[in-house]
Design a protein around this motif. Structure first.
Motif, short mmCIF file in Angstrom:
data_model
loop_
_atom_site.label_atom_id
_atom_site.label_comp_id
_atom_site.label_asym_id
_atom_site.label_seq_id
_atom_site.Cartn_x
_atom_site.Cartn_y
_atom_site.Cartn_z
N SER A 36 -9.96 -0.40 -8.55
CA SER A 36 -10.12 0.84 -7.21
C SER A 36 -10.12 2.46 -7.45
O SER A 36 -9.40 2.89 -7.07
CB SER A 36 -8.24 0.55 -8.74
N CYS A 37 -11.16 2.71 -8.73
CA CYS A 37 -11.11 3.73 -9.11
C CYS A 37 -12.28 4.23 -7.83
O CYS A 37 -12.16 5.58 -7.42
CB CYS A 37 -12.04 3.95 -10.22
N ASN A 41 -7.82 7.55 -3.48
CA ASN A 41 -7.78 9.31 -2.49
C ASN A 41 -7.59 9.98 -3.35
O ASN A 41 -6.73 10.19 -3.94
CB ASN A 41 -7.17 9.31 -1.14
N TYR A 42 -8.29 10.80 -3.89
CA TYR A 42 -7.49 12.82 -4.73
C TYR A 42 -8.42 13.21 -4.76
O TYR A 42 -9.81 13.33 -4.66
CB TYR A 42 -7.86 11.83 -6.51
N PHE A 59 -11.77 22.87 -1.24
CA PHE A 59 -10.97 21.42 -1.77
C PHE A 59 -12.34 21.63 -2.97
O PHE A 59 -13.52 22.48 -3.00
CB PHE A 59 -10.78 20.44 -1.10
N ASP A 60 -11.12 21.36 -3.90
CA ASP A 60 -12.78 21.17 -5.46
C ASP A 60 -12.18 19.62 -5.65
O ASP A 60 -10.85 19.19 -5.32
CB ASP A 60 -11.29 21.44 -6.67
N ARG A 61 -13.32 19.24 -5.87
CA ARG A 61 -12.68 17.53 -6.16
C ARG A 61 -12.21 16.96 -4.55
O ARG A 61 -11.24 16.28 -5.31
CB ARG A 61 -12.97 17.47 -7.78
N PHE A 62 -13.27 17.08 -3.67
CA PHE A 62 -12.38 16.02 -2.77
C PHE A 62 -12.66 14.69 -2.89
O PHE A 62 -14.06 14.60 -2.95
CB PHE A 62 -12.75 16.74 -1.33
N ASN A 63 -12.15 13.68 -3.16
CA ASN A 63 -12.42 12.03 -3.30
C ASN A 63 -11.89 11.18 -2.31
O ASN A 63 -10.59 11.30 -2.09
CB ASN A 63 -12.26 11.53 -4.90
N GLY A 64 -12.44 10.45 -1.58
CA GLY A 64 -12.00 9.62 -0.49
C GLY A 64 -11.82 9.70 0.39
O GLY A 64 -13.29 10.52 0.78
N ILE A 128 -13.15 11.81 11.00
CA ILE A 128 -13.42 10.74 9.18
C ILE A 128 -14.13 11.49 8.54
O ILE A 128 -14.97 12.12 9.21
CB ILE A 128 -13.55 9.42 9.10
N PHE A 129 -13.76 12.68 7.73
CA PHE A 129 -14.16 12.81 6.08
C PHE A 129 -14.26 12.21 5.22
O PHE A 129 -13.19 11.85 4.81
CB PHE A 129 -14.04 14.34 5.77
N LYS A 130 -15.85 11.56 4.70
CA LYS A 130 -15.15 11.18 3.60
C LYS A 130 -16.43 11.84 2.28
O LYS A 130 -16.90 11.90 2.29
CB LYS A 130 -16.02 9.96 3.58
#
Length: 142
Positions: A36-37, A41-42, A59-64, A128-130
């Motif tokens: 799950s980690c 998306n955070y 952004f700062d720390r784009f995850n997901g 789509i940005f990953k």
């Protein structure tokens, strides 16, 4: 006396089974937590928008991942221009048209790029940005 020994043996088997179940349950919980980690998306400090023809964000720390949908309006062609600037982390840009991948590119540094998408049926185009621990910004026009 034999029945007493059998009862003790059954109790020991139950204790062993309980320990085994606890171990399996713990392994299951750790696996779920780890999985799950990796898909959460955070993003910290997301500042952006997506008016027609323009998608941008910092952004700062784009995850997901972040999906954007657009329509092509100029005779089946769409010109896409994109810029990214990252100081940390990883960022990929994937562009799909009619469910087919048109572009799949690592844009984890300073990138300026463009492409023309042939889209005779004016099907929706998906951007789509990953990202993983990405710090920076992107700007995309179409």
């Amino acid at each position: 006396m034999t029945p007493i020994v059998r009862n003790v043996r059954l109790q020991n088997d139950n204790v062993t089974d309980m320990k085994t179940h606890k171990i399996y349950f713990t392994i299951l919980l750790v696996s779920i937590a780890t999985a799950s980690c990796s898909i959460i998306n955070y993003t910290k400090n997301w500042q952006g928008s997506d008016p027609p023809g323009h998608i941008y964000a910092s952004f700062d720390r784009f995850n997901g991942k972040q999906d954007f949908n657009a329509r092509s309006f100029s005779n089946g062609h769409m010109e896409v221009k994109y810029t990214t600037e990252l100081t940390e982390g990883e960022l990929r840009l994937e562009i799909k048209c009619n469910s087919k991948i048109v572009l799949n590119r690592d844009v984890s540094c300073a990138i300026h790029g463009s492409l023309i998408i042939d889209n005779p049926g004016n099907k929706p185009v998906q951007f789509i940005f990953k990202a993983r621990q990405a710090v920076g910004k992107f700007d995309l026009t179409y």
